[in-house]
Design a protein around this motif. Structure first.
Motif, mmCIF file in Angstrom:
data_model
loop_
_atom_site.group_PDB
_atom_site.id
_atom_site.type_symbol
_atom_site.label_atom_id
_atom_site.label_comp_id
_atom_site.label_asym_id
_atom_site.label_seq_id
_atom_site.Cartn_x
_atom_site.Cartn_y
_atom_site.Cartn_z
ATOM 1 N N HIS A 116 0.827 -1.214 0.000
ATOM 2 C CA HIS A 116 0.000 0.000 0.000
ATOM 3 C C HIS A 116 0.857 1.257 0.000
ATOM 4 O O HIS A 116 0.513 2.249 -0.646
ATOM 5 N N HIS A 117 1.969 1.218 0.710
ATOM 6 C CA HIS A 117 2.891 2.356 0.746
ATOM 7 C C HIS A 117 3.398 2.644 -0.671
ATOM 8 O O HIS A 117 3.473 3.798 -1.102
ATOM 9 N N SER B 251 4.919 12.870 1.438
ATOM 10 C CA SER B 251 3.605 13.334 1.891
ATOM 11 C C SER B 251 3.386 12.988 3.367
ATOM 12 O O SER B 251 4.158 12.246 3.974
ATOM 13 N N GLU B 252 2.316 13.538 3.931
ATOM 14 C CA GLU B 252 1.961 13.224 5.316
ATOM 15 C C GLU B 252 1.639 11.731 5.450
ATOM 16 O O GLU B 252 1.978 11.112 6.464
ATOM 17 N N THR B 253 0.988 11.178 4.439
ATOM 18 C CA THR B 253 0.672 9.746 4.468
ATOM 19 C C THR B 253 1.951 8.924 4.428
ATOM 20 O O THR B 253 2.043 7.884 5.090
ATOM 21 N N ASP B 254 2.948 9.366 3.682
ATOM 22 C CA ASP B 254 4.249 8.696 3.641
ATOM 23 C C ASP B 254 4.849 8.654 5.045
ATOM 24 O O ASP B 254 5.327 7.618 5.496
ATOM 25 N N LYS B 255 4.790 9.771 5.742
ATOM 26 C CA LYS B 255 5.326 9.828 7.107
ATOM 27 C C LYS B 255 4.550 8.899 8.044
ATOM 28 O O LYS B 255 5.143 8.233 8.896
ATOM 29 N N LEU B 256 3.213 8.849 7.859
ATOM 30 C CA LEU B 256 2.386 7.973 8.681
ATOM 31 C C LEU B 256 2.744 6.504 8.439
ATOM 32 O O LEU B 256 2.915 5.733 9.388
ATOM 33 N N PHE B 257 2.876 6.115 7.172
ATOM 34 C CA PHE B 257 3.266 4.741 6.854
ATOM 35 C C PHE B 257 4.633 4.413 7.445
ATOM 36 O O PHE B 257 4.832 3.312 7.964
ATOM 37 N N LYS C 296 -0.019 3.558 -3.151
ATOM 38 C CA LYS C 296 -1.014 4.584 -2.823
ATOM 39 C C LYS C 296 -0.447 5.855 -2.213
ATOM 40 O O LYS C 296 -1.186 6.791 -1.962
ATOM 41 N N VAL C 297 0.876 5.890 -1.958
ATOM 42 C CA VAL C 297 1.426 6.988 -1.166
ATOM 43 C C VAL C 297 2.499 7.727 -1.952
ATOM 44 O O VAL C 297 3.389 7.124 -2.531
ATOM 45 N N GLU C 298 2.409 9.043 -1.927
ATOM 46 C CA GLU C 298 3.416 9.889 -2.566
ATOM 47 C C GLU C 298 4.566 10.131 -1.600
ATOM 48 O O GLU C 298 4.357 10.472 -0.429
#
Length: 150
Positions: A36-37, A45-51, A40-42
């Motif tokens: 998923h990382h 990005s904030e989502t990258d940091k969360l992953f 689905k993740v740029e």
């Protein structure tokens, strides 16, 4: 020392099984997070940091301690008198599969570092395919320990 190991055998075996379960959970889940990382993740990005946080915590707080305790309790079982007969084939095959599982753990750790550094070059398909390895190792280990066919 061997008398002590024989006395605590049920506890050692219980702790070994619990450790294996925790380790396997992480070995199954971390590659799925990587899929998923990757897909689905740029990067950045904030989502990258969360992953990255989720992956790091899974690896460092669950998988690493579980792997270490699996090895410690597993070795204690190996040194318990009457548990492993190294003249048979099954313990050698199981040992090879455990080494394979440990290699896979290290492979995941390297991939984690690549994500951390923004350097992942592998596809989601690669992580999906690699996610099958712990299942193969688990099947070999369980059959060797329970059925002892060789």
């Amino acid at each position: 020392m061997t008398d002590f190991l024989a006395e605590i055998y049920p506890w050692t075996k219980s702790l070994h099984v619990m450790s294996v379960i925790a380790w396997m959970a992480g070995l199954f889940y971390l590659p799925r997070l990587f899929v998923h990382h990757t897909e689905k993740v740029e990067v950045g990005s904030e989502t990258d940091k969360l992953f990255q946080i989720m992956e790091r915590k899974l690896l460092k707080l669950i998988m690493n301690p579980a792997m270490i305790s699996t090895w410690i309790f597993g070795l204690a079982l190996v040194f318990t008198p009457g548990i492993v007969d190294w003249s048979e084939g099954w313990p050698w095959i199981k040992a090879g599969a455990v080494l394979g599982m440990t290699w896979f753990h290290g492979w995941l750790d390297q991939r984690h570092k690549e994500f951390r550094d923004g350097q992942n070059t592998r596809s989601g398909r690669t992580y999906r395919m690699m996610n099958e390895l712990p299942t193969v190792f688990m099947i070999i280990i369980v059959i060797m320990v329970i059925a002892r066919p060789v």
